[in-house]
Write a protein that holds these residues in place. Structure first.
Motif: not given
Length: 241
Positions: A37-41, A75-85, A102-104
């Protein structure tokens, strides 16, 4: 006097939020590495184009390409890659080196400065509800909250020199709606750049996708925002249920 050549540009963006939430397991054995998981949303694409892949690495297949300024959920992180939607609920992986957190931004609606705004809204709403009446669909109600957001989107496009549903300032129209406290089950956006209200309406109605938004029976509210820039009128229509 040279005759002004009128150009008409229209885009469609129609979105129905899904309640299916994709998880990292959707990738099956294509994902390699440890999912954390990551605190970056949210992140925003910083490169001109960025490849969204089926897994965390360049050997994985390309799902699509994201343009600069696109905002996606993390959604999360795998190494230097973000899992995104993405905003269309597509799940994939992208390199963290070509995005930034990014912060809205908080959207503070401001009154439309144009004295012609109310007249333009009345004119366009009349065209829209006449079309809905012919199609046997209930009329739309003009919403002040949606109109404030639609005006900000039209102004943002004119001032910042772009024409797209994804704003480099506010993100997607749905990011904007959420930051303004607007709730919905179904929402849509039509945008146009034309020389008149009637011209924009006719262009919308001559486009099957835009026309579908205007005649959609699931929508009950509309916001109309106009911003004049030189010879052109930027028009934004926001729809919600």
């Amino acid at each position: 006097m040279k005759k002004l050549l009128t150009t008409v540009i229209v885009l469609l963006f129609l979105f129905f939020p899904l309640h299916i939430f994709a998880t990292p397991t959707d990738f099956g054995n294509k994902v390699e590495g440890v999912f954390t998981t990551t605190n970056i949303k949210k992140v925003q694409v910083t490169s001109t184009t960025l490849k969204l892949r089926t897994g965390a690495g360049t050997s994985h297949s390309i799902i699509t390409k994201l343009s600069k300024g696109t905002v996606v959920d993390v959604l999360g992180q795998i190494g230097s890659w973000y899992v995104i939607k993405t905003s269309t609920d597509t799940v994939g992986c992208l390199s963290k080196y070509y995005v930034k957190p990014y912060t809205t931004p908080a959207v503070t609606p401001t009154p439309t400065p144009s004295a012609n705004s109310s007249a333009m809204q009345t004119e366009m709403l009349g065209y829209i509800n006449a079309e809905r009446a012919k199609a046997g669909v209930a009329p739309l109600t003009l919403s002040n909250a949606l109109s404030d957001g639609a005006y900000l989107k039209s102004k943002d496009m004119a001032v910042n020199g772009y024409f797209d549903h994804n704003s480099p300032t506010y993100g997607s129209p749905f990011n904007m709606m959420q930051s303004m406290g607007i709730t919905y089950h179904a929402a849509g956006e039509n945008i146009a750049k034309n020389t008149s209200v009637k011209g924009a309406h006719d262009a919308f109605m001559n486009s099957p996708g835009h026309k579908a938004n205007i005649l959609n029976a699931n929508f009950g509210k509309i916001g109309l925002g106009f911003y004049q820039s030189g010879n052109y009128l930027y028009v934004t229509q926001w729809f919600t249920d």
